[in-house]
Design a protein around this motif. Sequence first.
Motif, mmCIF file in Angstrom:
data_model
loop_
_atom_site.group_PDB
_atom_site.id
_atom_site.type_symbol
_atom_site.label_atom_id
_atom_site.label_comp_id
_atom_site.label_asym_id
_atom_site.label_seq_id
_atom_site.Cartn_x
_atom_site.Cartn_y
_atom_site.Cartn_z
ATOM 1 N N LYS A 132 0.830 -1.212 0.000
ATOM 2 C CA LYS A 132 0.000 0.000 0.000
ATOM 3 C C LYS A 132 0.861 1.257 0.000
ATOM 4 C CE LYS A 132 -4.005 -1.949 2.374
ATOM 5 N NZ LYS A 132 -4.805 -1.916 3.615
ATOM 6 N N ASN A 136 0.904 4.113 -2.802
ATOM 7 C CA ASN A 136 0.675 5.512 -2.426
ATOM 8 C C ASN A 136 1.789 6.411 -2.954
ATOM 9 O OD1 ASN A 136 -1.652 4.810 -1.052
ATOM 10 N ND2 ASN A 136 -0.685 4.813 0.956
ATOM 11 N N ASN A 139 1.521 6.749 -6.759
ATOM 12 C CA ASN A 139 0.451 7.696 -7.095
ATOM 13 C C ASN A 139 0.893 9.132 -6.837
ATOM 14 O OD1 ASN A 139 -1.204 5.555 -7.786
ATOM 15 N ND2 ASN A 139 -2.289 5.549 -5.828
ATOM 16 N N TYR A 140 1.544 9.360 -5.712
ATOM 17 C CA TYR A 140 2.021 10.696 -5.375
ATOM 18 C C TYR A 140 3.060 11.167 -6.384
ATOM 19 C CZ TYR A 140 4.299 14.421 -2.746
ATOM 20 O OH TYR A 140 4.846 15.630 -2.362
#
Length: 144
Positions: A132, A136, A139-140
């Motif tokens: 995860k 994350n 994506n950032y």
Amino acid sequence: MNRFHHYLLTIYNLHKKTNWGYFHSLGLSQGQPKILEILLCHNGCSQKELADICVLEPATISSLLKKMEKDKLVSRIPETRKDGTHITTIFLTEHGKNLADKVLQCVTSIEDQCFHNFTLEEKESFLSSMKKINQNLKNYHSKI
């Protein structure tokens, strides 16, 4: 300090030092063990796919592969697809496969040590959390 960042850097450095001594004894340079391990599972992938999986720039991958080809660890096969696009497909040589097997044995042994005294549930939960965090950050990173 009980910050994620501190633990992450400390674990990364200890993990790298532990691996590096063994990889160096195999005659491998930085970046090569990762490529060997990936090709063990994805033999015959394109140079671009390999760069994406390794999260490396194409020029970096190209430089690593040039040395690995010289050392007879990989072979690069240029191909032209039906649509006219050109790709380079990367394959492990027999020597490369033998070293990749040794790399995998090493990382498996170190992973076993990392998860010593963890229950199976704790290990799975930790790896799920790391997955995860990885997503994350991807994506950032794609937004900046």
